[in-house]
Design an enzyme around this catalytic site. Structure first.
Site: not given
Ligand code: AP5
Length: 232
Positions: A13, A88, A127, A160, A171
């Site tokens: 994403k 979420r 990552r 991370r 997660r």
């Molecule tokens: P990346 O693009 O970083 O993936 P992502 O979907 O953004 O994954 P995240 O882990 O950041 O999402 P998340 O939703 O768990 O974390 P967030 O920061 O929002 O890609 C991942 C890797 O794969 C990278 O290395 C990339 O290069 C590679 N890649 C990408 N596309 C690829 C492809 N097509 N093929 C191969 N490789 C690829 O949230 C973190 C924490 O914050 C949560 O756990 C929670 O505790 C809290 N939080 C955040 N938002 C909320 C909310 N709304 N409510 C409650 N808690 C929240």
């Protein structure tokens, strides 16, 4: 245009959202990024959120809705916005509806990044993120020119805390238990567009380009889906 990027952790994403937000001049709101900034700065929100993010749990709805409200209220989102990682939970989705309604705005589409768990674990274990500008890399799929150094700003790349395999598995469980229900919520509203996020980064980018272009061409949402994506 207002878009939501929804899907399991590591679905890609953030990788795609930063590209689309820049290309289409959309105000980019990523709650995960904002929480990491708050934690690094040691703010009261960061102190409250840290235990949740470290263990892969969701931060409580009241805290995150308040954070999102502040971010949405900042100048810049009037022309269009891209929400990454919010909502979420159902209460967050309902809160988003209320906030948009109060501003006389609506969502145009919710892109569901569909990818299998094994790919997620593999992607997150490789990552790397820039400590200075937040740019995201992968040791195999999107390697920086110089190992450990950000291409964009020269900052140090780190792994991370929540990308450790055990936390990633938690997660994924949390995603299934609390976030997957949003697929029905947005499907019922005719907003859900599935993207095959298991493909390579460039291919996913192309699918999104086509799908978002189709929204612009067909503001009544009747645009037919292109290869690799389908309106559900
Ligand atoms: P990346 O693009 O970083 O993936 P992502 O979907 O953004 O994954 P995240 O882990 O950041 O999402 P998340 O939703 O768990 O974390 P967030 O920061 O929002 O890609 C991942 C890797 O794969 C990278 O290395 C990339 O290069 C590679 N890649 C990408 N596309 C690829 C492809 N097509 N093929 C191969 N490789 C690829 O949230 C973190 C924490 O914050 C949560 O756990 C929670 O505790 C809290 N939080 C955040 N938002 C909320 C909310 N709304 N409510 C409650 N808690 C929240």
């Amino acid at each position: 245009m207002r878009l939501v990027f929804l899907g399991p952790p590591g679905a890609g994403k953030g990788t795609q959202a930063t590209v689309q937000a820049e290309k289409r001049a959309l105000h980019y709101i990523a709650t995960g990024d904002e929480l990491r900034k708050a934690i690094a700065a040691g703010t009261p929100l960061g102190e409250q959120a840290k235990a949740y993010t470290d263990s892969g749990q969701l931060v409580p709805d009241d805290l995150i809705i308040e954070l999102f409200k502040d971010l949405l209220g900042k100048p810049g989102s009037e022309g269009g916005a891209l929400f990454d990682g919010f909502p979420r939970t159902l209460p967050q989705a309902e809160a988003l509806d209320r906030m948009l309604e109060e501003g006389g705005k609506t969502l145009d589409a919710v892109f569901y990044f569909d990818v299998i768990d094994e790919a997620v674990v593999h992607r997150l274990s490789g990552r790397r993120v820039c400590r200075r500008c937040g740019a995201t890399y992968h040791v195999v799929y999107k390697a920086p020119r110089q190992e450990g150094v950000c291409d964009k700003c020269g900052g140090e790349l780190y792994q991370r805390d929540d990308d450790l395999p055990e936390t990633v598995r938690n997660r994924l469980r949390v995603y299934q238990a609390q976030t997957a229900a949003l697929l029905d919520y947005y499907r019922d509203r005719g907003l859900l567009v599935r993207i095959d996020a298991g493909k390579a980064i460039d291919d996913v980018g192309q699918m999104l380009d086509d799908a978002i272009d189709a929204l612009g061409d067909h503001s009544d949402h009747t645009g037919g889906p292109a290869a690799g994506q389908e309106r559900l």
